[in-house]
Design a protein around this motif. Sequence first.
Motif, PDB file in Angstrom:
ATOM      1  N   ILE A 129       0.794  -1.182  -0.141  1.00 40.17           N
ATOM      2  CA  ILE A 129      -0.047   0.003  -0.020  1.00 40.17           C
ATOM      3  C   ILE A 129       0.936   1.216  -0.032  1.00 40.17           C
ATOM      4  O   ILE A 129       0.799   2.294  -0.693  1.00 40.17           O
ATOM      5  CB  ILE A 129      -0.842   0.016   0.992  1.00 40.17           C
ATOM      6  CG1 ILE A 129      -1.847  -1.040   1.421  1.00 40.17           C
ATOM      7  CG2 ILE A 129      -1.691   1.283   1.311  1.00 40.17           C
ATOM      8  CD1 ILE A 129      -2.530  -1.361   2.588  1.00 40.17           C
ATOM      9  N   MET A 130       1.888   1.192   0.841  1.00 40.22           N
ATOM     10  CA  MET A 130       2.676   2.470   0.971  1.00 40.22           C
ATOM     11  C   MET A 130       3.441   2.631  -0.371  1.00 40.22           C
ATOM     12  O   MET A 130       3.785   3.680  -0.727  1.00 40.22           O
ATOM     13  CB  MET A 130       3.713   2.324   2.327  1.00 40.22           C
ATOM     14  CG  MET A 130       2.943   2.452   3.422  1.00 40.22           C
ATOM     15  SD  MET A 130       4.189   2.175   4.915  1.00 40.22           S
ATOM     16  CE  MET A 130       3.136   2.658   6.396  1.00 40.22           C
ATOM     17  N   MET A 131       3.794   1.463  -0.858  1.00 38.44           N
ATOM     18  CA  MET A 131       4.833   1.679  -2.230  1.00 38.44           C
ATOM     19  C   MET A 131       3.926   2.177  -3.375  1.00 38.44           C
ATOM     20  O   MET A 131       4.432   2.911  -4.072  1.00 38.44           O
ATOM     21  CB  MET A 131       5.348   0.325  -2.476  1.00 38.44           C
ATOM     22  CG  MET A 131       6.543   0.039  -1.625  1.00 38.44           C
ATOM     23  SD  MET A 131       7.094  -1.824  -1.529  1.00 38.44           S
ATOM     24  CE  MET A 131       8.065  -1.805  -3.187  1.00 38.44           C
ATOM     25  N   ASN A 134       3.877   5.800  -3.215  1.00 40.57           N
ATOM     26  CA  ASN A 134       5.202   6.196  -2.994  1.00 40.57           C
ATOM     27  C   ASN A 134       5.387   6.967  -1.651  1.00 40.57           C
ATOM     28  O   ASN A 134       6.034   8.347  -1.804  1.00 40.57           O
ATOM     29  CB  ASN A 134       5.265   7.015  -4.152  1.00 40.57           C
ATOM     30  CG  ASN A 134       5.523   6.472  -5.528  1.00 40.57           C
ATOM     31  OD1 ASN A 134       6.240   5.360  -5.399  1.00 40.57           O
ATOM     32  ND2 ASN A 134       5.013   6.803  -6.483  1.00 40.57           N
ATOM     33  N   LYS A 135       4.807   6.692  -0.423  1.00 44.58           N
ATOM     34  CA  LYS A 135       4.994   7.494   0.730  1.00 44.58           C
ATOM     35  C   LYS A 135       4.627   6.456   1.717  1.00 44.58           C
ATOM     36  O   LYS A 135       3.658   5.656   1.469  1.00 44.58           O
ATOM     37  CB  LYS A 135       3.824   8.500   0.226  1.00 44.58           C
ATOM     38  CG  LYS A 135       4.327   9.897   1.128  1.00 44.58           C
ATOM     39  CD  LYS A 135       3.136  10.835   1.346  1.00 44.58           C
ATOM     40  CE  LYS A 135       3.652  12.032   0.436  1.00 44.58           C
ATOM     41  NZ  LYS A 135       2.793  13.095   0.385  1.00 44.58           N
ATOM     42  N   GLY A 178      10.253   5.952  -2.012  1.00 43.40           N
ATOM     43  CA  GLY A 178       9.704   7.046  -1.005  1.00 43.40           C
ATOM     44  C   GLY A 178       9.284   6.816   0.453  1.00 43.40           C
ATOM     45  O   GLY A 178       8.843   7.277   1.141  1.00 43.40           O
ATOM     46  N   VAL A 179       9.029   5.350   0.250  1.00 40.85           N
ATOM     47  CA  VAL A 179       8.750   4.578   1.809  1.00 40.85           C
ATOM     48  C   VAL A 179      10.050   4.662   2.675  1.00 40.85           C
ATOM     49  O   VAL A 179      11.075   4.395   2.043  1.00 40.85           O
ATOM     50  CB  VAL A 179       8.036   3.336   1.344  1.00 40.85           C
ATOM     51  CG1 VAL A 179       7.772   2.642   3.035  1.00 40.85           C
ATOM     52  CG2 VAL A 179       6.875   3.309   0.658  1.00 40.85           C
ATOM     53  N   ARG A 180       9.751   5.132   3.842  1.00 45.41           N
ATOM     54  CA  ARG A 180      10.729   4.922   4.930  1.00 45.41           C
ATOM     55  C   ARG A 180      10.595   3.907   5.887  1.00 45.41           C
ATOM     56  O   ARG A 180       9.589   3.780   6.291  1.00 45.41           O
ATOM     57  CB  ARG A 180      10.964   6.239   5.787  1.00 45.41           C
ATOM     58  CG  ARG A 180      11.445   7.364   4.688  1.00 45.41           C
ATOM     59  CD  ARG A 180      11.862   8.611   5.575  1.00 45.41           C
ATOM     60  NE  ARG A 180      10.891   9.398   6.071  1.00 45.41           N
ATOM     61  CZ  ARG A 180      10.684   9.643   7.197  1.00 45.41           C
ATOM     62  NH1 ARG A 180      11.428   9.016   8.261  1.00 45.41           N
ATOM     63  NH2 ARG A 180       9.577  10.384   7.634  1.00 45.41           N
ATOM     64  N   VAL A 181      11.677   3.118   6.106  1.00 44.81           N
ATOM     65  CA  VAL A 181      11.511   2.097   7.312  1.00 44.81           C
ATOM     66  C   VAL A 181      12.780   2.400   8.397  1.00 44.81           C
ATOM     67  O   VAL A 181      13.928   2.387   8.006  1.00 44.81           O
ATOM     68  CB  VAL A 181      11.775   0.508   6.844  1.00 44.81           C
ATOM     69  CG1 VAL A 181      11.552  -0.406   8.074  1.00 44.81           C
ATOM     70  CG2 VAL A 181      10.849   0.549   5.732  1.00 44.81           C
ATOM     71  N   VAL A 182      12.277   2.570   9.556  1.00 45.54           N
ATOM     72  CA  VAL A 182      13.456   2.853  10.419  1.00 45.54           C
ATOM     73  C   VAL A 182      13.119   2.197  11.797  1.00 45.54           C
ATOM     74  O   VAL A 182      12.064   1.739  11.989  1.00 45.54           O
ATOM     75  CB  VAL A 182      13.389   4.583  10.806  1.00 45.54           C
ATOM     76  CG1 VAL A 182      12.034   4.912  11.281  1.00 45.54           C
ATOM     77  CG2 VAL A 182      14.581   5.037  11.568  1.00 45.54           C
ATOM     78  N   SER A 183      14.163   2.080  12.678  1.00 45.44           N
ATOM     79  CA  SER A 183      14.013   1.492  13.918  1.00 45.44           C
ATOM     80  C   SER A 183      14.095   2.587  15.231  1.00 45.44           C
ATOM     81  O   SER A 183      15.045   3.036  15.104  1.00 45.44           O
ATOM     82  CB  SER A 183      14.601   0.107  13.928  1.00 45.44           C
ATOM     83  OG  SER A 183      14.750  -0.490  15.215  1.00 45.44           O
ATOM     84  N   LEU A 184      13.533   2.146  16.272  1.00 53.12           N
ATOM     85  CA  LEU A 184      13.966   3.097  17.490  1.00 53.12           C
ATOM     86  C   LEU A 184      14.043   1.965  18.666  1.00 53.12           C
ATOM     87  O   LEU A 184      13.560   1.038  19.025  1.00 53.12           O
ATOM     88  CB  LEU A 184      12.601   3.995  17.940  1.00 53.12           C
ATOM     89  CG  LEU A 184      12.925   4.502  19.283  1.00 53.12           C
ATOM     90  CD1 LEU A 184      13.657   5.672  19.008  1.00 53.12           C
ATOM     91  CD2 LEU A 184      11.738   4.882  20.070  1.00 53.12           C
TER      92      LEU A 184
END
Length: 253
Positions: A129-131, A134-135, A178-184
């Motif tokens: 969905i995010m892809m 593009n966000k 344009g999709v971001r994946v990050v970890s905290l």
Amino acid sequence: MHELHGKAAIVTGASRGIGAATAAALADAGVSVILAARSESQIRHNADVIREKGGQAEAVTCDVSKYKDVQALISHCESTFGRMDLLINNAGVIDPIGHLSTSDPDTWADAADINFKGVYFGMRAALPIMMSQNKGVIVNVGSGAAHSPLEGWSHYCASKAATHMLTRCADKEVAETGVRVVSLSPGTVATEMQVLIKASGINPVSQLDPSDHIDPQWPAKAIVWLCTEDAAEFSGTEVSLRDQIIRDRIGLA
Ligand code: NAP
């Protein structure tokens, strides 16, 4: 108006602790939030509190270790809010704390299913969905345990290490879209998880004083920030809330 105003988010593990605080913080930023967890009455209550304060929130029961549940959760977000912008993969468990040699294979595997496969399931269901938009931003809640072996936590350390690698792999695949994946990595936080850790008496983390832990509002604030463009440079990495530079950047004392 906050940059995230009008976006739609899912927070897993939103019945208490970091997830509940994150759902409230996102709602304060004008985000429509779906609170997901297994404890129906708790997520309903948390969603009610957000709505009473003027925010938009829905509660959806979901066991993140079941892909069908996760798919239904993501579909619910799209059908309710007409979009799906942010996914906070926060659900996690520390039990069963104990040595590998005496561990129960079923409960050990259950923890891995929640902490590791649950994160994969969320990303698998949300990324298409995010892809297509593009966000979108996915924040995986990690842990310092991904990098530091701890007695009695083999299931937890291994599943958080696996989640760290999932974050890095996903970034390689989607960064161009344009999709971001990050970890905290939040550090130690005053939640029910730390109560269970203290009660176990195993390893140095259980010896920490409750006053050593940060308030769940801190990781909540960090997660909201990670969802903004200001944090775009950290895509594919694990941001640590122990890092003073990060704390300063977010405005945490
Ligand atoms: P917590 O207070 O125990 O909350 C854990 C949340 O996960 C609850 O909402 C729980 O809800 C949910 N959950 C557990 N199993 C689930 C499942 N199968 N499906 C859906 N939801 C599930 O712990 P917390 O400290 O807030 O932990 C949140 C995250 O932060 C976890 O990923 C944890 O590993 C990470 N973390 C915590 C600390 C810390 O010091 N507290 C440090 C580093 C990382 P239900 O039981 O209602 O399903």
